[in-house]
Enzyme design. Structure first.
Site, PDB file in Angstrom:
ATOM      1  N   ASP A 287     -38.395 167.736  -6.510  1.00 15.36           N
ATOM      2  CA  ASP A 287     -37.350 166.961  -5.840  1.00 15.36           C
ATOM      3  C   ASP A 287     -37.589 166.828  -4.338  1.00 15.36           C
ATOM      4  OD1 ASP A 287     -36.130 166.941  -8.292  1.00 15.36           O
ATOM      5  OD2 ASP A 287     -34.247 167.842  -7.622  1.00 15.36           O
TER       6      ASP A 287
ATOM      7  N   HIS B  74     -39.423 171.904  -5.700  1.00 14.80           N
ATOM      8  CA  HIS B  74     -39.261 170.946  -4.606  1.00 14.80           C
ATOM      9  C   HIS B  74     -40.579 170.747  -3.870  1.00 14.80           C
ATOM     10  CE1 HIS B  74     -35.221 172.499  -5.419  1.00 14.80           C
ATOM     11  NE2 HIS B  74     -34.772 171.344  -4.960  1.00 14.80           N
TER      12      HIS B  74
END
Length: 275
Positions: free
Chosen positions: A96, A241
């Site tokens: 992400d 992430h």
């Protein structure tokens, strides 16, 4: 993009499973929509200041998720939390907040080395200055998902502001790649009726996760590796992430746990493109 603010929001957002599930189902029972004004439409607009709140969905990591694929289109009321239909011994890696020129290329390099595909949920404002990285993701066969424009807490925003966040990101992805994302992930894992309905209108399915590595807390590379190892199971969707802060631990952890997963017999795949 303000990584410090985002980290503080995440730290303030962690709650127990029961409270988080109540939040997720509030919209299904007709609870009022959030009314806080969203950011201005201009690309230089600042993200809204948000108070710390309890919206990170710990249940996604605490319990075996139900089979949400039985939900009826066009609008789902739960995100996909796992992908068992991709096959036995199959897991999905997701990243992400990017693309980020500091960390995304290293993650792409590791995935390329092991011939593995992943899902990248990108923020529109990050795409604007890193279009070549988005093309590289696409060229390597990865799935590009929508993660909003500025990574706000959507449930605190008006419907119009939520639509703007999601639409602008789909549009910039289409501008760069020639096609819009087919998947959406709500920032902080905070979903409500607006995000489900607008996502469906934009042709996107909602994707959550099964296993949160909590790499955004920078717990140490070995801790991230251990969480992936301990949580590995068929159908699991792993959340990591590639932007939003210092992601050097995420990069190093991937280099360690990816070959271990492959050696253990896992296949790392992505959902097929819908026609």
């Amino acid at each position: 993009m303000l990584p410090g603010r985002r980290t503080l929001l995440r730290l303030g957002a962690c709650l127990g499973a029961a409270a988080a599930l109540r939040m997720l189902t509030a919209e299904d029972t007709g609870a009022p929509e959030g009314g806080a004004a969203g950011p201005a439409a201009g690309p230089q607009a600042a993200a809204p200041r948000l108070k710390s709140s309890a919206y990170r969905l710990e249940p996604m990591t605490a319990e075996a998720p139900p089979q949400y694929r039985t939900a009826l289109p066009p609008v789902r009321r739960r995100p996909f939390l796992s992908m068992p239909e991709l096959g036995p011994q199959t897991m999905v890696l997701t990243f992400d907040d990017g693309p980020d020129p500091r960390y995304t290329p290293q993650i792409l390099g590791t995935l390329r080395e092991y011939d593995v595909r992943a899902m990248f949920f990108v923020c529109g404002e990050m795409v604007t200055d890193n279009r070549d990285l988005l093309r590289e993701m696409r060229d390597d066969g990865h799935v590009i998902g929508n993660h909003s424009w500025t990574h706000p807490l959507l449930i605190k925003m008006s419907r119009e502001a939520v639509r703007d966040e999601m639409t602008r990101t789909s549009e910039v992805v289409e501008e760069v790649l020639g096609e819009r994302p087919q998947w959406f992930r709500a920032p902080y894992g905070a979903w409500n009726r607006n995000s489900f309905e607008i996502g469906a209108e934009l042709g996107m399915e909602p994707m959550g996760w099964t296993l949160d590595t909590l790499d955004w807390t920078t717990p140490g590379t070995e801790t991230i590796v251990r969480r992936v190892r301990d949580g590995a199971a068929p159908g699991v969707v792993v959340l990591s992430h590639d932007a939003g802060g210092d992601r050097s631990q995420s990069v190093a952890a991937l280099r360690t746990y990816l070959p271990r997963l492959l050696t253990s017999g896992y296949h790392l795949r992505v959902p097929p493109k819908r026609r």
